[in-house]
Write an enzyme that holds these catalytic residues in place. Structure first.
Site, PDB file in Angstrom:
ATOM      1  N   ALA A 207      55.433  34.566  28.163  1.00  0.00           N
ATOM      2  CA  ALA A 207      54.628  35.287  27.054  1.00  0.00           C
ATOM      3  C   ALA A 207      53.888  34.292  26.320  1.00  0.00           C
ATOM      4  CB  ALA A 207      55.650  36.200  26.151  1.00  0.00           C
ATOM      5  N   ALA A 208      52.663  33.958  27.013  1.00  0.00           N
ATOM      6  CA  ALA A 208      51.912  32.543  26.527  1.00  0.00           C
ATOM      7  C   ALA A 208      50.847  32.785  25.436  1.00  0.00           C
ATOM      8  CB  ALA A 208      51.620  31.833  27.604  1.00  0.00           C
ATOM      9  N   ALA A 209      50.247  34.038  25.416  1.00  0.00           N
ATOM     10  CA  ALA A 209      49.017  34.046  24.659  1.00  0.00           C
ATOM     11  C   ALA A 209      49.447  34.129  22.966  1.00  0.00           C
ATOM     12  CB  ALA A 209      48.143  35.287  25.048  1.00  0.00           C
TER      13      ALA A 209
ATOM     14  N   GLY B 105      48.644  30.863  23.207  1.00  0.00           N
ATOM     15  CA  GLY B 105      48.910  29.638  23.787  1.00  0.00           C
ATOM     16  C   GLY B 105      49.192  28.360  22.797  1.00  0.00           C
ATOM     17  N   GLY B 106      50.176  28.822  21.612  1.00  0.00           N
ATOM     18  CA  GLY B 106      50.774  27.705  20.689  1.00  0.00           C
ATOM     19  C   GLY B 106      51.558  26.916  21.322  1.00  0.00           C
ATOM     20  N   LYS B 107      52.570  27.781  22.123  1.00  0.00           N
ATOM     21  CA  LYS B 107      53.795  26.998  23.002  1.00  0.00           C
ATOM     22  C   LYS B 107      53.208  26.134  23.918  1.00  0.00           C
ATOM     23  CE  LYS B 107      56.065  29.350  19.725  1.00  0.00           C
ATOM     24  NZ  LYS B 107      56.025  30.592  19.080  1.00  0.00           N
TER      25      LYS B 107
ATOM     26  N   GLU C 227      50.590  35.622  30.522  1.00  0.00           N
ATOM     27  CA  GLU C 227      50.530  36.667  29.661  1.00  0.00           C
ATOM     28  C   GLU C 227      50.109  38.074  30.168  1.00  0.00           C
ATOM     29  OE1 GLU C 227      50.852  36.928  26.262  1.00  0.00           O
ATOM     30  OE2 GLU C 227      50.313  38.933  26.707  1.00  0.00           O
TER      31      GLU C 227
ATOM     32  N   ASP D 294      59.052  33.384  24.893  1.00  0.00           N
ATOM     33  CA  ASP D 294      58.818  33.435  23.634  1.00  0.00           C
ATOM     34  C   ASP D 294      58.384  35.026  23.214  1.00  0.00           C
ATOM     35  OD1 ASP D 294      58.370  32.384  21.030  1.00  0.00           O
ATOM     36  OD2 ASP D 294      56.146  32.533  21.098  1.00  0.00           O
TER      37      ASP D 294
ATOM     38  N   CYS E  65      60.103  35.190  16.397  1.00  0.00           N
ATOM     39  CA  CYS E  65      59.657  34.814  15.153  1.00  0.00           C
ATOM     40  C   CYS E  65      59.982  35.992  14.108  1.00  0.00           C
ATOM     41  CB  CYS E  65      58.242  34.525  14.931  1.00  0.00           C
ATOM     42  SG  CYS E  65      57.017  35.845  15.425  1.00  0.00           S
TER      43      CYS E  65
HETATM   44  N1  SAM Z   1      53.970  32.198  23.044  1.00  0.00           N
HETATM   45  C1  SAM Z   1      52.671  32.711  22.291  1.00  0.00           C
HETATM   46  C2  SAM Z   1      52.210  31.420  21.427  1.00  0.00           C
HETATM   47  O1  SAM Z   1      53.020  30.524  20.980  1.00  0.00           O
HETATM   48  O2  SAM Z   1      51.153  31.342  21.289  1.00  0.00           O
HETATM   49  C3  SAM Z   1      52.936  33.809  21.318  1.00  0.00           C
HETATM   50  C4  SAM Z   1      53.832  34.926  22.130  1.00  0.00           C
HETATM   51  S1  SAM Z   1      54.092  36.367  21.278  1.00  0.00           S
HETATM   52  C5  SAM Z   1      55.344  36.078  20.140  1.00  0.00           C
HETATM   53  C6  SAM Z   1      54.594  37.519  22.270  1.00  0.00           C
HETATM   54  C7  SAM Z   1      53.737  37.772  23.459  1.00  0.00           C
HETATM   55  O3  SAM Z   1      54.584  38.582  24.418  1.00  0.00           O
HETATM   56  C8  SAM Z   1      52.522  38.454  23.344  1.00  0.00           C
HETATM   57  O4  SAM Z   1      51.397  37.696  23.493  1.00  0.00           O
HETATM   58  C9  SAM Z   1      52.210  39.810  24.088  1.00  0.00           C
HETATM   59  O5  SAM Z   1      51.065  40.193  24.689  1.00  0.00           O
HETATM   60  C10 SAM Z   1      53.631  39.662  25.037  1.00  0.00           C
HETATM   61  N2  SAM Z   1      54.273  40.895  25.486  1.00  0.00           N
HETATM   62  C11 SAM Z   1      54.182  42.057  24.811  1.00  0.00           C
HETATM   63  N3  SAM Z   1      55.008  43.023  25.639  1.00  0.00           N
HETATM   64  C12 SAM Z   1      55.440  42.210  26.699  1.00  0.00           C
HETATM   65  C13 SAM Z   1      56.249  42.361  27.906  1.00  0.00           C
HETATM   66  N4  SAM Z   1      56.569  43.726  28.106  1.00  0.00           N
HETATM   67  N5  SAM Z   1      56.360  41.653  28.851  1.00  0.00           N
HETATM   68  C14 SAM Z   1      55.863  40.267  28.640  1.00  0.00           C
HETATM   69  N6  SAM Z   1      55.080  39.858  27.563  1.00  0.00           N
HETATM   70  C15 SAM Z   1      54.706  40.970  26.449  1.00  0.00           C
END
Ligand code: SAM
Length: 452
Positions: free
Chosen positions: A99-101, A103-105, A123, A168, A221
């Site tokens: 769950a990358a967007a 892109g922080g991690k 993502e 994440d 978080c």
């Molecule tokens: N890891 C990212 C960073 O460090 O920039 C932040 C990720 S954010 C906490 C969680 C992400 O999970 C979002 O980008 C969101 O679009 C995605 N997400 C939402 N529903 C999801 C699903 N059912 N399966 C996978 N990813 C999902």
């Protein structure tokens, strides 16, 4: 929280009424944290759990700065910097960030891997993928795949393939309350329940991708036990092949075994204290939860690699002519050159099967294949180190040179020198391309990245 934390809740509520804490993480693919800190005018304080991150005062200035455009750092709140550090990828690992967007991690993982091996940044939300792509491109990452798939679609092609898997997870975002009024407005007890249900399913999908003896990291978080200790407790109950392992980073608080749903009956009571928490009233940051799990030895599947078709000889020739005898040649050494839609890419050797996975980017985008000529991409400029740039035709602009801001705004600038492509640098760090003819340097910065 009042019930769970008792007297301590007052400190948490007081901290939540304060301003958020901002962080800056230096891109160690481009320079050493000390070098950055010494040369920077930002007010930076080291963070105990990472050597590349700092608490930054007045982060607004850092968000719009030539060094940011050059990918020298990523702005990330300090507690989020624990996640990649805890997973600790090694150079050469295959790592997937599910769950990358934005892109922080992923940027942090790519730096820790020294951009070797393979990082898959997935993502599911397509709208969020452009920010992910832009951030990894600015970071200069070359050994990456950017995909957009539901996690349930990934197990079939990629079961048991990765050394390190990061989930994440999407969560109720209680650690976002100080940063975003929307996060606060959208919170409800129902959100917490819905998130927990989704996380329960996602961690099961994530686990399938882990190699025997590989690692799975789960993070959120948010503070609610339903999305943290309770997810891990339930997961361990159905996945005896995984066990929690301690997170050896300085300055973190322990997870709370007594907050698991089965307390005091949970069989994993002892080990749940190996999860980690960061709290806004205890650590400098917005708050996080992390669990690090290891998969025991098991049957290792044979990896199936994707068979990409090599780019046509005439296209490879255009690149070779463009890069011949220069630092650019190195970027395609040991890589497979592949073209899609008149664009040329340098791919790491041996990528996993991609047939059923929507792929938005594979490897490094080198540039466009025009009729009889090659045009370099912005990604190519950002993938070059400062020392590589200095060995190419370049123009270094000091931070006080008015041409620097003019370039970032997309304007034509003037500089004497040889005609042709030249790398425009903030001090010595590549920012993008320009093309000189006479005194004029035509601006090649992508339109969407220009400062308004
Ligand atoms: N890891 C990212 C960073 O460090 O920039 C932040 C990720 S954010 C906490 C969680 C992400 O999970 C979002 O980008 C969101 O679009 C995605 N997400 C939402 N529903 C999801 C699903 N059912 N399966 C996978 N990813 C999902």
């Amino acid at each position: 929280m009042q019930t769970l934390l008792g007297d301590e809740a007052t400190a948490l509520f007081a901290a939540l009424a304060n301003d958020s804490v901002a962080g800056l993480r230096v891109n160690t693919l481009k320079l050493a944290p000390d070098t950055f800190r010494q040369g920077s005018s930002f007010d930076l304080t080291p963070i105990p759990w990472t050597t590349s991150g700092f608490v930054i005062d007045k982060a607004e200035r850092a968000g719009k700065h030539p060094f940011h455009e050059a990918g020298l750092y990523y702005l990330q709140e300090p507690s989020a910097m624990t996640v990649a550090e805890a997973l600790a990828p090694k150079p050469g690992d295959w790592v997937i960030d599910l769950a990358a967007a934005p892109g922080g991690k992923s940027t942090h993982l790519s730096a820790l891997m020294n951009d070797t091996g393979l990082l898959v940044s997935n993502e599911v939300n397509r709208k969020r993928c452009s920010a992910l792509l832009e951030n990894l491109e600015r970071w200069g990452s070359k050994n990456v795949l950017i995909t957009s798939a539901e996690l349930s679609q990934l197990a079939h092609p990629w079961e048991g393939l990765f050394d390190k898997v990061l989930l994440d997870a999407p969560c109720s975002g209680e650690g976002m309350f100080r940063k975003s009024a929307d996060a606060l407005a959208m919170w409800s007890e129902t959100t917490v329940e819905q998130c927990a249900l989704r996380q329960t399913k996602l961690i099961i999908e994530a686990a399938k991708l882990v190699k025997p003896e590989g690692y799975l990291s789960y993070s959120t978080c948010t503070f609610s036990p339903e999305e943290n200790e309770q997810i891990i407790d339930a997961f361990l109950e159905t996945h005896p092949e995984f066990s929690l392992i301690p997170i050896v980073l300085k300055g973190l608080s322990q997870g709370q075994p007594s907050w698991s749903a089965n307390h005091p009956e949970s069989r994993h009571h002892e080990s749940l204290s190996q999860t980690a928490r960061l709290w806004p009233h205890k650590q400098k940051g917005e708050g996080h939860f992390i669990a690090l799990l290891k998969r025991q030895v098991g049957f290792e599947k044979k990896t199936k690699y994707h068979a990409f078709k090599d780019a046509e000889a005439k296209d490879i020739k255009l690149w070779r002519e463009f890069s011949a005898g220069s630092e650019l040649e190195r970027l395609s050494q040991d890589k497979q050159l592949v073209s899609f839609d008149k664009r040329l890419f340098a791919l790491p050797q041996n990528l996993p099967q991609l047939d059923k996975v929507q792929t938005l980017r594979a490897g490094l985008f080198l540039g466009w294949l025009e009729k009889n000529r090659f045009e370099p991409s912005h990604a190519l400029a950002l993938a070059l180190s400062s020392s590589q740039a200095q060995n190419l035709n370049h123009l270094n602009l000091g931070l006080d040179d008015p041409r620097l801001e003019a370039y970032l705004q997309g304007q034509m600038i003037e500089a004497q020198g040889e005609p042709g492509w030249l790398l425009i640098c903030a001090e010595t760090y590549p920012l993008g391309w320009g093309k000189r003819s006479g005194l004029s340097v035509k601006n090649n910065l992508p339109k969407g990245l220009r400062w308004r």
